[in-house]
Design an enzyme around this catalytic site. Structure first.
Site, PDB file in Angstrom:
ATOM      1  CE  LYS A 106      -6.618   8.952   0.280  1.00 14.64           C
ATOM      2  NZ  LYS A 106      -5.338   8.581  -0.290  1.00 14.64           N
ATOM      3  CG  ASN A 107      -4.539   8.456  -3.825  1.00 15.50           C
ATOM      4  OD1 ASN A 107      -4.836   9.037  -2.779  1.00 15.50           O
ATOM      5  ND2 ASN A 107      -4.049   7.220  -3.841  1.00 15.50           N
TER       6      ASN A 107
ATOM      7  CB  CYS B 266      -1.759   5.736   5.933  1.00 15.67           C
ATOM      8  SG  CYS B 266      -3.527   5.756   5.688  1.00 15.67           S
TER       9      CYS B 266
ATOM     10  NE  ARG C 161       3.104   7.899   2.921  1.00 14.95           N
ATOM     11  CZ  ARG C 161       1.800   7.988   2.708  1.00 14.95           C
ATOM     12  NH1 ARG C 161       0.952   7.924   3.698  1.00 14.95           N
ATOM     13  NH2 ARG C 161       1.335   8.154   1.492  1.00 14.95           N
TER      14      ARG C 161
ATOM     15  CG  ASP D  86      -2.900   2.772  -2.745  1.00 14.35           C
ATOM     16  OD1 ASP D  86      -2.033   2.616  -1.869  1.00 14.35           O
ATOM     17  OD2 ASP D  86      -2.986   3.805  -3.435  1.00 14.35           O
TER      18      ASP D  86
ATOM     19  NE  ARG E 159      -6.532  10.254   5.536  1.00 12.68           N
ATOM     20  CZ  ARG E 159      -5.594   9.361   5.237  1.00 12.68           C
ATOM     21  NH1 ARG E 159      -5.232   8.465   6.115  1.00 12.68           N
ATOM     22  NH2 ARG E 159      -5.015   9.369   4.064  1.00 12.68           N
TER      23      ARG E 159
END
Ligand code: EPU
Length: 417
Positions: free
Chosen positions: A22-23, A116, A121, A304, A396
């Site tokens: 994903k990242n 999230c 952030r 993560d 997601r």
């Protein structure tokens, strides 16, 4: 609304194939606008973040097609438009359009990204990088307007080895005049994947994967392809599951070096597995030892994977200390684990987990993506039925999670409520 319903306790065996990270994918898709021709991205995970990024590309007049894990993007007619509040907020990675559009058009208008709720952030390190390259950044509420007459290569030392800032500055610098050097760069495997994609287009980037990245600006980026690396966090999530309820559960299509931190922690905890060239086979571990987990930037223990790992700590013998050092608000899952029977005392970024404790099915919430994965793992090992709400967070980031788990024997489904 939808929730995940799990009847726990089944033993899992068979093979889970890991899909693209994903990242990585969420940066490769925005990076494609830098190309003045067509790009092809293989092994893209089927996740809702992919679709949200493709919506942004379509709004920018790029031509896109998605065929299973293959995404084709033609950016030759890409137009520079404001990215709406709604699209900017759909996910964190929308901010990669800042670096990419700045590089291509010297002008960007978009809103502060979503993602999230795991901390404040801020994006100050990204912004300082753009400014160092010669851009001016105006912030009005959540709207960011970034302009540059000319982007000029320079030396940038990041305040923190931020993954997002490293990628965004790399994107912004790729067509800048002269040489950019990013020091204290993040070293995550995903960064190498993005740099390889840009180099395939004709960029001149060296050092990705180390803490010093050098970029010689080029004028034109041409047609290219790239394969998304396997998702090390998805792999880690299922490996942890195998250690709790696996019977020769094979986690396939992994790059072992990318999950070294997890594998060495599992060995320390007395968890045995068979590591082959691109797979790990794992069964329910006996006499799991408690361990201390402290998250760190790559190649340290990944933040993560820490939330899913906490589920295994609840099954370990003794007292485990858990410390989250990257995000200041990543403990949302704890109260739900406690609800299910875990013995955990926590502060904002620290926790003490005392095990082993049996877990019992309960109504719980996916407070964020990885906290949601932790809830699924807890539900699968628990006695009875667990219902997980707010599953949009999970979808997601985890490709096809329900079918992957069903195929190895889990009793899990999505239901309306
Ligand atoms: N930070 C700042 N200022 C900045 C940028 C970051 O203070 O300008 C701080 C953050 O607030 C955080 C720390 O630096 O405390 C690390 O942030 P980083 O920029 O490295 O994280 P990110 O790029 O926003 C990516 C992943 C995250 C993952 C982190 C760390 C994406 C889209 N997200 O986030 O993934 O936790 O790196 O590895 O790549 C997830 O997949 O669940 C997830 C949250």
């Amino acid at each position: 609304m939808k929730r995940i319903s799990i009847n726990g306790g089944n033993t899992l065996s068979g093979t889970i194939n890991i899909t693209g990270a994903k990242n990585s994918a969420v940066a490769l898709i925005p990076a494609s606008v830098l190309c003045d021709e067509q790009t092809t991205i293989y092994n893209v995970p089927n996740i809702s973040d992919r679709d949200a990024l493709i919506d942004i590309l379509n709004c920018l007049n790029c031509e896109t097609s998605v065929n299973n894990d293959l995404v084709k993007i033609d950016s030759s007619k890409c137009e520079n438009k404001q990215i709406s509040l709604e699209l900017s907020k759909k996910m964190r990675a929308s901010y990669y359009f800042m670096g990419a559009l700045l590089s291509k058009f010297k002008h960007v208008e978009m809103y502060f990204p979503g993602g999230c709720n795991i901390g404040k952030r801020p994006i100050d390190i990204h912004i300082k990088g753009f400014e160092a390259l010669g851009a001016t950044v105006k912030i009005k509420g959540d709207l960011y307007t970034i302009d540059a007459e000319n982007l000029k290569g320079t030396n940038i030392t990041l305040d923190f080895a931020s993954v997002g800032a490293t990628i965004n500055i790399m994107l912004a610098a790729v067509k800048a005049e002269g040489r950019t050097v990013i020091r204290n760069a993040a070293r995550e495997a995903e960064i190498v994947n993005i740099a390889t994609f840009l180099n395939n287009m004709g960029a001149k980037i060296t050092g990705a994967g180390t803490s010093v990245i050098r970029i010689e600006g080029v004028d034109y980026l041409h047609r290219a392809m790239i394969e998304v690396i396997p998702d090390r966090i998805e792999a880690g999530t299922y490996i942890i599951l195998g250690a709790m309820i696996g019977n020769e559960l094979k986690i396939n299509n992994i790059i072992p070096e990318h999950i070294d931190a997890l594998l060495s922690k599992l060995r320390e905890m007395n968890v045995k597995y068979l590591l082959e060239e691109n797979s790990v086979t794992i069964s329910k571990a006996e006499n799991v030892r408690a361990a201390n987990i402290k998250t760190a930037v790559y190649p340290g223990f990944p933040t993560d994977i820490a939330q899913p790992m906490m589920v295994l700590l609840t099954q370990a013998n003794g007292v485990s200390m858990y410390e989250e050092t990257i995000w200041e608000n990543r403990m949302g899952h704890v109260k739900h684990l406690v609800n299910m029977g875990a013995n955990i005392k926590n502060g904002n970024t620290n926790a003490v987990v005392i095990g082993p404790t049996p877990l019992y099915g309960a109504d719980v919430e996916a407070t964020d993506l990885r906290g949601g994965a932790a809830m699924v793992l807890a539900g699968l090992i628990a006695e009875g039925t667990t219902k997980v709400t707010s599953i949009e967070h999970i979808l997601r980031g985890y490709d096809n999670i329900i079918n992957k788990l069903k195929n190895v024997g889990a009793d899990i489904k999505i239901e309306e409520y």
